[in-house]
Scaffold this motif. Structure first.
Motif, PDB file in Angstrom:
ATOM      1  N   LEU A   1      66.067 109.182 -59.778  1.00 38.06           N
ATOM      2  CA  LEU A   1      65.824 107.813 -59.314  1.00 38.06           C
ATOM      3  C   LEU A   1      66.699 107.463 -58.108  1.00 38.06           C
ATOM      4  O   LEU A   1      66.302 106.658 -57.260  1.00 38.06           O
ATOM      5  CB  LEU A   1      66.061 106.830 -60.459  1.00 38.06           C
ATOM      6  N   THR A   2      67.872 108.083 -58.023  1.00 41.72           N
ATOM      7  CA  THR A   2      68.705 107.892 -56.837  1.00 41.72           C
ATOM      8  C   THR A   2      68.020 108.498 -55.622  1.00 41.72           C
ATOM      9  O   THR A   2      67.961 107.877 -54.544  1.00 41.72           O
ATOM     10  CB  THR A   2      70.086 108.550 -57.039  1.00 41.72           C
ATOM     11  N   GLY A   3      67.494 109.718 -55.791  1.00 41.02           N
ATOM     12  CA  GLY A   3      66.759 110.354 -54.700  1.00 41.02           C
ATOM     13  C   GLY A   3      65.574 109.526 -54.260  1.00 41.02           C
ATOM     14  O   GLY A   3      65.333 109.331 -53.057  1.00 41.02           O
ATOM     15  N   SER A   4      64.809 109.000 -55.237  1.00 45.10           N
ATOM     16  CA  SER A   4      63.639 108.188 -54.873  1.00 45.10           C
ATOM     17  C   SER A   4      64.036 106.910 -54.163  1.00 45.10           C
ATOM     18  O   SER A   4      63.392 106.488 -53.212  1.00 45.10           O
ATOM     19  CB  SER A   4      62.786 107.826 -56.080  1.00 45.10           C
ATOM     20  N   THR A   5      65.116 106.275 -54.628  1.00 44.24           N
ATOM     21  CA  THR A   5      65.541 105.016 -54.018  1.00 44.24           C
ATOM     22  C   THR A   5      66.019 105.225 -52.584  1.00 44.24           C
ATOM     23  O   THR A   5      65.739 104.401 -51.697  1.00 44.24           O
ATOM     24  CB  THR A   5      66.654 104.367 -54.865  1.00 44.24           C
ATOM     25  N   LEU A   6      66.721 106.318 -52.332  1.00 44.88           N
ATOM     26  CA  LEU A   6      67.177 106.616 -50.976  1.00 44.88           C
ATOM     27  C   LEU A   6      65.995 106.801 -50.017  1.00 44.88           C
ATOM     28  O   LEU A   6      66.095 106.518 -48.822  1.00 44.88           O
ATOM     29  CB  LEU A   6      68.038 107.882 -50.974  1.00 44.88           C
TER      30      LEU A   6
END
Length: 303
Positions: free
Chosen positions: A193-198
């Motif tokens: 989810l961190t990757g997607s948010t970035l």
């Protein structure tokens, strides 16, 4: 072949709860789309869920990965499992019914079998899988309706967008097996989810404009539901059910999601699906049951 776990009452209860949560998420997303654009809705979903899951990781004091390749893996997983499918499906829901979206979403398992066979030597297509995949494709084609492609319009394109999202989900499963094996599920989900948010935050800002929380109460409640409950909470519940029921049994959750989404779409938004959608779901469900393996084993035992 590893035998499937026996389904206990607790496993069934948690699987039904997971299906209900995910089934209701289709309605929540559609409610939010009445006020926020598709990419912004995805940014809300991944951003708030990311914060919630990192809080869980902190409370559990789980170790964080230090290998840069794993963090690159999180970016790829976020793109394939969140940004692309969430974005395509949110856009598609602007033009097709909530229930139909959930039916087409069921094709994820079908494409997952194909993707696994293409990339992994131990996941070859057997006769059973070939029959299940074929029935699944027939179900999808029936649900869409071939007449829709004679007068190609936004509704037809929306259905293809939903299917493209399921292909991305299938590729994400391949990516996860290759790059993210061995991680604690809470860390893997938070990292993804961190990757997607970035990725999605700047994209949504550029395309949709600044992200605002000055929204109507129903929109905020919808976002809160699909971010905190249907994404962060559902990921945690998913891994609980996986541990209780096993991967083979967990495929059954795919069959339980559409009835929830169809019922809520009809009750809250007055949506009505045509007969072809229900026939298509029946064919897709039969394909998924065959892929599950138990029906196939029972038929063979009767010979």
């Amino acid at each position: 072949m590893t035998p499937q776990k026996t389904m206990t009452g607790r496993a069934w209860a948690e699987m039904i709860l997971l299906a209900t949560i995910w089934g209701a998420s289709f309605l929540a997303i559609r409610v939010a789309l009445d006020e926020v654009p598709p990419l912004t809705s995805v940014a809300h979903r991944t951003g708030w869920a990311m914060l919630a899951l990192w809080a869980v990781v902190a409370v559990m004091r789980l170790p964080l990965p230090r290998d840069p390749r794993i963090w690159l893996g999180f970016l790829g997983m976020g793109l394939l499992n969140n940004v692309i499918p969430f974005g395509l499906m949110a856009w598609g829901q602007l033009y097709i019914e909530t229930g139909l979206t959930s039916i087409l979403n069921g094709a994820t398992a079908i494409f997952g079998v194909i993707a696994a066979a293409l990339f992994f030597a131990d996941e070859r297509i057997t006769t059973r899988k070939a029959i299940g995949v074929t029935l699944g494709f027939l179900g999808v084609a029936t649900a869409i309706g071939l007449d829709n492609f004679r007068s190609f319009d936004l509704q037809s394109l929306a259905q293809l967008a939903i299917l493209a999202g399921t292909v991305s989900y299938a590729l994400a499963s391949v990516w996860a097996r290759h790059f993210l094996g061995g991680l604690a599920p809470q860390v893997a989900a938070a990292g993804m989810l961190t990757g997607s948010t970035l990725i999605i935050l700047p994209l949504a800002w550029i395309i949709d404009g600044p992200i605002s929380l000055d929204l109507a109460t129903p929109t905020l409640l919808a976002i809160g539901y699909y971010a905190f409950i249907a994404t962060a909470g559902a990921y945690l519940l998913y891994y609980r059910v996986l541990a209780l029921a096993g991967a083979g049994n967990l495929m059954l959750v795919t069959l339980l999601i559409p009835p929830v989404a169809i019922a809520l779409g009809a009750w809250v938004r007055g949506e009505a699906l045509g007969p072809n959608a229900f026939v298509g779901f029946a064919l897709l469900a039969l394909g998924l049951v065959i892929l599950d393996g138990r029906l196939w084993a029972w038929v063979r035992s009767m010979r």
